[in-house]
Motif scaffolding. Structure first.
Motif, PDB file in Angstrom:
ATOM      1  N   ARG A  18       0.848  -1.208   0.000  1.00 43.88           N
ATOM      2  CA  ARG A  18       0.000   0.000   0.000  1.00 43.88           C
ATOM      3  C   ARG A  18       0.873   1.243   0.000  1.00 43.88           C
ATOM      4  O   ARG A  18       1.827   1.368   0.768  1.00 43.88           O
TER       5      ARG A  18
ATOM      6  N   THR B  48      -1.280   7.632  -6.714  1.00 46.72           N
ATOM      7  CA  THR B  48      -0.692   8.257  -5.545  1.00 46.72           C
ATOM      8  C   THR B  48      -0.560   9.758  -5.777  1.00 46.72           C
ATOM      9  O   THR B  48      -0.723  10.245  -6.882  1.00 46.72           O
TER      10      THR B  48
ATOM     11  N   THR C 165     -11.279   6.151  -5.506  1.00 49.34           N
ATOM     12  CA  THR C 165      -9.865   6.070  -5.120  1.00 49.34           C
ATOM     13  C   THR C 165      -8.920   6.161  -6.311  1.00 49.34           C
ATOM     14  O   THR C 165      -7.712   6.013  -6.158  1.00 49.34           O
TER      15      THR C 165
ATOM     16  N   GLY D 169      -5.893   3.503  -7.366  1.00 50.58           N
ATOM     17  CA  GLY D 169      -4.617   3.341  -6.678  1.00 50.58           C
ATOM     18  C   GLY D 169      -3.584   4.399  -7.000  1.00 50.58           C
ATOM     19  O   GLY D 169      -2.414   4.241  -6.644  1.00 50.58           O
TER      20      GLY D 169
ATOM     21  N   GLN E 277      -2.649   8.415  -1.112  1.00 48.02           N
ATOM     22  CA  GLN E 277      -3.579   7.992  -2.153  1.00 48.02           C
ATOM     23  C   GLN E 277      -4.310   9.207  -2.711  1.00 48.02           C
ATOM     24  O   GLN E 277      -4.658  10.122  -1.964  1.00 48.02           O
TER      25      GLN E 277
END
Length: 172
Positions: free
Chosen positions: A138, A171, A166, A169, A142
């Motif tokens: 992880r 970043t 989200t 994934g 995020q």
């Protein structure tokens, strides 16, 4: 005798306070509600026995409310507990649509979308044995797209997170 000269104060001109546009007001409301949403989500999983599901309704509506309730139910059924909290680091790229027409299908609901950078580095999910359930891969930050809507616009206190994404994934 000496006369004291009278001093007449000169009028001070107060600079007018800037008037915020309806879009600016909506963005400010969204920027206030998003950290509240994450805090309520964190609280529900940190102390599930003392949490009232009605608290979700103060911060979420629509699919975001369903997502919060489902996550809470799944995690508590599996006896997971959250340690630590998510931290909203930034909110950028606001997109605002203030159209309101609840008679349409689907309805037009005033919504602000923001790209939200969430730091999850201090958030852990543990099972009943105290073992972490968080993937070692992880990423600590995020990128989320968060929508905040107001079904009772222009009521200023009715903004709620209406959806979260989200971003696969990504970043930040």
């Amino acid at each position: 005798a000496t006369a004291t000269p009278s001093v007449t104060p000169s009028p001070t001109s107060a600079s007018p306070s800037p008037t915020l546009s309806p879009e600016d007001v909506a963005v400010a409301a969204a920027e206030k509600k998003i950290p509240e949403y994450f805090a309520v989500s964190d609280q529900s999983l940190q102390d599930p026995e003392d949490f009232n599901l009605e608290d979700f309704k103060a911060v979420a509506i629509s699919s975001a409310l369903i997502d919060l309730q489902n996550r809470f139910n799944v995690f508590t059924a599996q006896e997971f507990t959250q340690e630590g909290s998510a931290n909203v680091e930034s909110m950028t790229n606001p997109r605002v649509d203030l159209l309101l027409d609840l008679t349409k299908s689907p309805p037009d609901v005033p919504t602000v979308q923001l790209d939200v950078c969430v730091d999850v580095s201090k958030l852990n999910l543990v099972n009943a044995a105290g073992e972490s359930q968080v993937s070692a891969s992880r990423k600590p930050r995020q990128l989320w797209r968060v929508g905040v809507s107001n079904y009772e616009y222009p009521a200023p206190d009715q903004w709620r997170v209406s959806f979260t994404d989200t971003q696969g994934g990504k970043t930040c």
